[in-house]
Design a protein around this motif. Structure first.
Motif, mmCIF file in Angstrom:
data_model
loop_
_atom_site.group_PDB
_atom_site.id
_atom_site.type_symbol
_atom_site.label_atom_id
_atom_site.label_comp_id
_atom_site.label_asym_id
_atom_site.label_seq_id
_atom_site.Cartn_x
_atom_site.Cartn_y
_atom_site.Cartn_z
ATOM 1 N N LYS A 90 12.746 -0.491 -3.310
ATOM 2 C CA LYS A 90 12.175 0.971 -3.478
ATOM 3 C C LYS A 90 10.993 1.195 -2.487
ATOM 4 C CE LYS A 90 9.562 0.930 -8.064
ATOM 5 N NZ LYS A 90 9.865 -0.603 -8.156
ATOM 6 N N GLN A 91 10.710 0.021 -2.130
ATOM 7 C CA GLN A 91 9.507 0.244 -1.106
ATOM 8 C C GLN A 91 9.878 -0.001 0.418
ATOM 9 O OE1 GLN A 91 6.956 -2.785 -3.073
ATOM 10 N NE2 GLN A 91 5.569 -1.221 -3.365
ATOM 11 N N TYR A 92 11.114 -0.575 0.561
ATOM 12 C CA TYR A 92 11.457 -0.794 1.740
ATOM 13 C C TYR A 92 11.574 0.616 2.639
ATOM 14 C CZ TYR A 92 13.563 -5.035 0.010
ATOM 15 O OH TYR A 92 14.091 -6.365 -0.551
ATOM 16 N N PRO A 93 11.487 0.523 3.737
ATOM 17 C CA PRO A 93 11.653 1.778 4.698
ATOM 18 C C PRO A 93 12.700 2.493 4.828
ATOM 19 C CG PRO A 93 10.397 -0.008 5.826
ATOM 20 C CD PRO A 93 10.682 -0.372 4.840
ATOM 21 N N ASP A 94 13.064 3.762 4.791
ATOM 22 C CA ASP A 94 14.249 4.312 4.715
ATOM 23 C C ASP A 94 14.658 4.983 6.111
ATOM 24 O OD1 ASP A 94 12.828 6.464 4.651
ATOM 25 O OD2 ASP A 94 13.530 7.130 2.478
ATOM 26 N N THR A 95 14.107 4.201 6.932
ATOM 27 C CA THR A 95 14.397 5.032 8.326
ATOM 28 C C THR A 95 15.742 4.643 9.060
ATOM 29 O OG1 THR A 95 13.635 3.130 9.445
ATOM 30 C CG2 THR A 95 11.877 4.945 9.064
ATOM 31 N N GLY A 96 16.375 3.621 8.563
ATOM 32 C CA GLY A 96 17.652 3.126 8.998
ATOM 33 C C GLY A 96 17.642 2.259 10.257
ATOM 34 N N LEU A 97 16.230 1.903 10.670
ATOM 35 C CA LEU A 97 16.063 1.379 12.023
ATOM 36 C C LEU A 97 16.604 -0.221 11.682
ATOM 37 C CD1 LEU A 97 12.748 2.596 13.032
ATOM 38 C CD2 LEU A 97 14.712 3.113 14.056
ATOM 39 N N PRO A 98 16.996 -0.811 12.770
ATOM 40 C CA PRO A 98 17.265 -2.463 12.661
ATOM 41 C C PRO A 98 16.174 -3.193 12.372
ATOM 42 C CG PRO A 98 17.774 -1.448 14.821
ATOM 43 C CD PRO A 98 17.169 -0.230 13.976
ATOM 44 N N GLU A 99 16.497 -4.374 11.574
ATOM 45 C CA GLU A 99 15.317 -5.340 10.990
ATOM 46 C C GLU A 99 15.949 -6.611 11.579
ATOM 47 O OE1 GLU A 99 15.047 -4.703 6.955
ATOM 48 O OE2 GLU A 99 14.746 -2.414 7.127
ATOM 49 N N PHE A 100 14.729 -7.303 11.873
ATOM 50 C CA PHE A 100 14.872 -8.946 12.368
ATOM 51 C C PHE A 100 13.888 -9.383 11.226
ATOM 52 C CE2 PHE A 100 15.809 -6.507 16.330
ATOM 53 C CZ PHE A 100 16.994 -7.098 16.534
ATOM 54 N N ALA A 101 14.639 -10.441 10.251
ATOM 55 C CA ALA A 101 13.561 -10.962 9.381
ATOM 56 C C ALA A 101 13.156 -12.411 10.063
ATOM 57 C CB ALA A 101 14.297 -11.381 8.244
ATOM 58 N N LEU A 102 11.917 -12.810 9.699
ATOM 59 C CA LEU A 102 11.304 -14.058 10.289
ATOM 60 C C LEU A 102 11.037 -14.762 9.085
ATOM 61 C CD1 LEU A 102 8.385 -12.424 12.517
ATOM 62 C CD2 LEU A 102 10.693 -13.244 13.000
ATOM 63 N N ALA A 103 11.876 -15.911 8.846
ATOM 64 C CA ALA A 103 11.718 -16.887 7.588
ATOM 65 C C ALA A 103 11.120 -18.139 8.281
ATOM 66 C CB ALA A 103 13.341 -16.945 6.989
ATOM 67 N N GLY A 104 10.447 -18.922 7.162
ATOM 68 C CA GLY A 104 10.257 -20.181 7.697
ATOM 69 C C GLY A 104 9.231 -20.517 6.463
ATOM 70 N N ARG A 105 8.927 -21.890 6.483
ATOM 71 C CA ARG A 105 7.904 -22.370 5.855
ATOM 72 C C ARG A 105 6.344 -21.758 5.886
ATOM 73 N NH1 ARG A 105 8.168 -27.349 3.310
ATOM 74 N NH2 ARG A 105 5.675 -27.860 4.044
ATOM 75 N N SER A 106 5.563 -21.723 4.898
ATOM 76 C CA SER A 106 4.153 -21.225 5.311
ATOM 77 C C SER A 106 3.683 -22.159 6.267
ATOM 78 C CB SER A 106 3.398 -21.736 3.733
ATOM 79 O OG SER A 106 4.096 -21.024 2.779
ATOM 80 N N ASN A 107 2.873 -21.535 7.060
ATOM 81 C CA ASN A 107 2.109 -22.240 8.134
ATOM 82 C C ASN A 107 3.094 -22.684 9.270
ATOM 83 O OD1 ASN A 107 -0.594 -22.817 8.417
ATOM 84 N ND2 ASN A 107 -0.634 -24.576 7.771
ATOM 85 N N VAL A 108 4.281 -22.147 9.349
ATOM 86 C CA VAL A 108 5.005 -22.487 10.535
ATOM 87 C C VAL A 108 4.608 -21.503 11.793
ATOM 88 C CG1 VAL A 108 7.102 -20.803 10.213
ATOM 89 C CG2 VAL A 108 7.667 -23.018 11.217
#
Length: 193
Positions: free
Chosen positions: A16-34
């Motif tokens: 419910k907190q995600y922006p609702d603009t419909g704009l594209p998203e690129f997620a950055l995932a990785g270990r802590s400290n990467v």
């Protein structure tokens, strides 16, 4: 891409907190400290929009960065950090799973690994998770400036093999110190924009 405008919009913990603009998203995932924050700062030519910390495990929310009012980088909590309680880790896991499996505006995951070391069990598990849900991804190997260039091929092969990557095209070697790989990352993102 020239970045003229970059700002942090929200640190979200639930849909419910995600922006609702419909704009594209690129997620950055990785270990802590990467080096996810340094990666963002390097790409957008800013020193400190994304806060870097010498303490791993600082990102505990989904941090939305709006870039050029066109798309978001979503920095997700780092995994594999031992000093976080099991309950806290389970909460993050749930938050990540909800985000990755329900977010229709998520176009691509940049899965970040440390170029200096073979991928960890957590890195491999994250890649398998992304594969399972059929989300497009690219592995970004950070901190390449810490390795002699003559050894890059060897390190890249170790990552490719450990993570069972289809080809070397699924891997970008990156340094937030030297800017190595920055153009390649932008070229990748621009295919989606």
């Amino acid at each position: 891409m020239q970045v003229h405008d970059a700002e942090i919009i929200i640190s979200a913990v639930s849909p419910k907190q995600y922006p609702d603009t419909g704009l594209p998203e690129f997620a950055l995932a990785g270990r802590s400290n990467v080096g996810k924050s340094s990666f963002i700062n390097k790409l957008i030519n800013r020193k400190a929009l994304a806060r870097t910390s010498s303490k791993p495990g600082k990102t505990q929310t989904l941090n939305y960065y709006l870039i050029n009012k066109m798309f978001y980088f979503v920095d997700v909590p780092g995994y594999g950090y031992a000093k976080v309680s099991k309950t806290e880790r389970a909460k993050w896991g749930e938050m990540l799973e909800t985000y990755f499996t329900t977010r229709t505006t998520l176009l691509h995951v940049l899965l970040m690994v440390d170029f200096r070391h073979p991928p960890t069990a957590d890195d491999i598990q994250m890649k398998e998770f992304i594969d399972y849900y059929d989300i497009p991804y690219t592995v970004v190997a950070t901190k390449c400036d810490k390795i002699k260039r003559g050894k890059w091929n060897q390190h890249a092969s170790i990552i490719k093999k450990a993570m069972n990557l289809p080809s070397m095209d699924s891997l970008i070697i990156f340094s937030s110190e030297t800017g190595e790989g920055k153009e390649k990352v932008w070229k990748l993102l621009e295919q989606y924009l």
